[in-house]
Design a protein around this motif. Structure first.
Motif, short mmCIF file in Angstrom:
data_model
loop_
_atom_site.label_atom_id
_atom_site.label_comp_id
_atom_site.label_asym_id
_atom_site.label_seq_id
_atom_site.Cartn_x
_atom_site.Cartn_y
_atom_site.Cartn_z
N ARG A 90 24.67 28.53 144.78
CA ARG A 90 23.95 28.83 145.63
C ARG A 90 22.92 27.56 146.17
O ARG A 90 22.44 26.81 145.26
CB ARG A 90 22.98 29.93 145.51
CG ARG A 90 23.67 31.36 145.76
CD ARG A 90 22.66 32.49 145.42
NE ARG A 90 23.41 33.66 145.43
CZ ARG A 90 23.83 34.31 144.23
NH1 ARG A 90 23.83 33.75 142.97
NH2 ARG A 90 24.38 35.46 144.48
N ARG A 91 23.03 27.36 147.43
CA ARG A 91 21.91 26.13 147.92
C ARG A 91 21.53 26.42 149.15
O ARG A 91 22.22 26.48 150.06
CB ARG A 91 22.99 24.72 147.96
CG ARG A 91 21.91 23.46 148.05
CD ARG A 91 22.82 22.24 148.48
NE ARG A 91 23.51 22.07 147.12
CZ ARG A 91 24.63 21.08 147.10
NH1 ARG A 91 25.14 20.90 148.24
NH2 ARG A 91 25.38 20.98 146.07
N GLY A 92 19.99 26.65 149.32
CA GLY A 92 19.47 27.10 150.57
C GLY A 92 19.90 28.27 151.07
O GLY A 92 20.09 29.45 150.26
N ALA A 93 20.49 28.55 152.28
CA ALA A 93 21.15 29.51 152.79
C ALA A 93 22.57 29.83 152.30
O ALA A 93 22.91 30.84 152.89
CB ALA A 93 20.66 29.69 154.26
N GLY A 143 24.91 19.32 141.83
CA GLY A 143 24.06 20.36 141.87
C GLY A 143 22.70 19.89 141.53
O GLY A 143 22.36 19.55 140.17
N GLY A 144 21.49 19.77 142.08
CA GLY A 144 20.35 19.28 141.76
C GLY A 144 19.27 20.34 141.79
O GLY A 144 19.93 21.54 141.61
N LYS A 145 17.95 20.19 141.91
CA LYS A 145 17.20 21.26 141.72
C LYS A 145 17.29 22.25 142.79
O LYS A 145 16.85 23.61 142.57
CB LYS A 145 15.60 20.85 141.65
CG LYS A 145 15.36 19.81 140.36
CD LYS A 145 13.80 19.33 140.37
CE LYS A 145 13.58 18.62 139.48
NZ LYS A 145 12.19 18.26 139.32
N ASP A 146 17.64 21.95 143.88
CA ASP A 146 18.13 22.84 144.96
C ASP A 146 19.28 23.57 144.68
O ASP A 146 19.50 24.67 145.85
CB ASP A 146 18.02 22.06 146.34
CG ASP A 146 19.16 21.26 146.56
OD1 ASP A 146 19.91 20.85 145.28
OD2 ASP A 146 19.75 20.90 147.61
N GLY A 203 26.16 20.34 152.76
CA GLY A 203 26.00 19.16 152.29
C GLY A 203 27.13 18.73 151.37
O GLY A 203 28.07 19.36 151.13
N LEU A 204 26.74 18.05 150.37
CA LEU A 204 27.54 17.36 149.28
C LEU A 204 27.88 18.32 148.19
O LEU A 204 27.14 18.80 147.69
CB LEU A 204 27.01 16.07 148.75
CG LEU A 204 27.94 15.22 148.16
CD1 LEU A 204 28.93 14.48 148.84
CD2 LEU A 204 27.18 13.96 147.36
N MET A 205 29.11 18.55 148.06
CA MET A 205 29.81 19.58 146.87
C MET A 205 30.36 18.81 145.87
O MET A 205 30.26 19.22 144.65
CB MET A 205 30.56 20.48 147.47
CG MET A 205 30.11 21.49 148.79
SD MET A 205 28.66 22.36 148.24
CE MET A 205 29.37 23.42 147.14
N LEU A 206 31.23 17.74 146.18
CA LEU A 206 31.96 16.72 145.27
C LEU A 206 31.66 15.47 145.69
O LEU A 206 31.80 15.08 146.74
CB LEU A 206 33.43 17.33 144.98
CG LEU A 206 33.95 18.63 144.86
CD1 LEU A 206 35.31 18.51 145.19
CD2 LEU A 206 33.23 19.36 143.46
N ALA A 207 31.42 14.42 144.67
CA ALA A 207 31.37 13.24 144.76
C ALA A 207 32.00 12.46 143.65
O ALA A 207 31.58 12.39 142.55
CB ALA A 207 29.92 12.63 145.07
#
Length: 256
Positions: A202-205, A186-189, A79-83
């Protein structure tokens, strides 16, 4: 969009499995009227902008994002890495915007070069840029001047971004001491661990490694390692490297 969804539902047509244009790979779209380019390379989607919105030249606050900045980086699994966000946060419509207890901690989430006294590439709306797509690699290069929020021009800068299947790489230099910021969404996930000249995301898998030519540091706020912005409702961790005049900073964000 609401009307379209309503009509689609009423027509009882089966859902299409046809991928959207930005879901397809190998496409470069140049929107010259607003100085933006959209790149699709492997699992990545990115947008770069010289000026992604109409700029009120008489407004010293400079509402839009300029300087040839990457305004979006998205990965098909993570998903989103930079915004990007506006160069400097302020309440444009105070009665319409969400209040925040940490207004001074709302940092610009746009990747950028910035000096200690606020001169940055994102405030230069007269940069020159060139781009190329060959051998599966998209290259976007910009030259301009570090500029104040009031439009005062300072030291020159150069930045080159390269987007390939593996990820995004950055090479930046400027004629003044400054920092290159790469704010990672980067949120809580999302777990971000910094160790010297590298960081693991790291985010999910999904897992990514950010490496740099100098020690990576974190710009901390009252919240801690991350900043929250009401623009997009995103948390970001503001990683940066220090640059001396004329030296080149190199960063690379790749999937493991």
């Amino acid at each position: 969009l609401a009307e379209y969804l309503s009509l689609t539902r009423e027509s009882k047509r089966p859902e299409s499995t046809e991928p959207l244009p930005r879901e397809r790979t190998g496409r470069i779209v140049r929107c010259s009227s607003m100085g933006a380019e959209l790149a699709a390379v492997g699992p990545w989607r990115a947008t770069f902008s010289v000026s992604d919105a109409y700029v009120l030249k008489r407004d010293p606050r400079r509402l839009s994002v300029g300087g040839g900045s990457p305004t979006l980086l998205w990965h098909e699994r993570a998903g989103l890495m930079l915004a990007a966000t506006q160069a400097e946060f302020f309440f444009l419509e105070g009665t319409n915007q969400q209040e925040t207890r940490h207004e001074r901690d709302i940092l610009s989430a746009t990747p950028r070069l910035e000096t200690a006294d606020g001169f940055a590439n994102v405030q230069d709306f007269s940069v020159t840029n060139r781009s190329d797509f060959s051998n599966g690699i998209y290259t976007y290069s910009i030259r301009g001047a570090l500029t104040s929020i009031k439009g005062e021009r300072g030291a020159p800068f150069e930045i080159t971004y390269r987007l390939a299947d593996e990820g995004l790489s950055v090479a930046a230099r400027a004629g003044a001491p400054c920092r290159y910021y790469l704010p990672i969404v980067g949120g809580k996930d999302t777990e971000i661990v910094v160790d010297g000249q590298s960081a693991t995301v790291r985010r999910g898998a999904s897992a990514f490694v950010l490496t740099a030519s100098a020690p990576l540091k974190i710009r901390r706020t009252e919240r801690g390692d991350r900043s929250f912005t009401t623009i997009g409702g995103l948390m970001t961790e503001h990683l940066y490297v220090e640059l001396e005049p004329g030296n080149e900073a190199r960063l690379s964000l790749v999937g493991k």
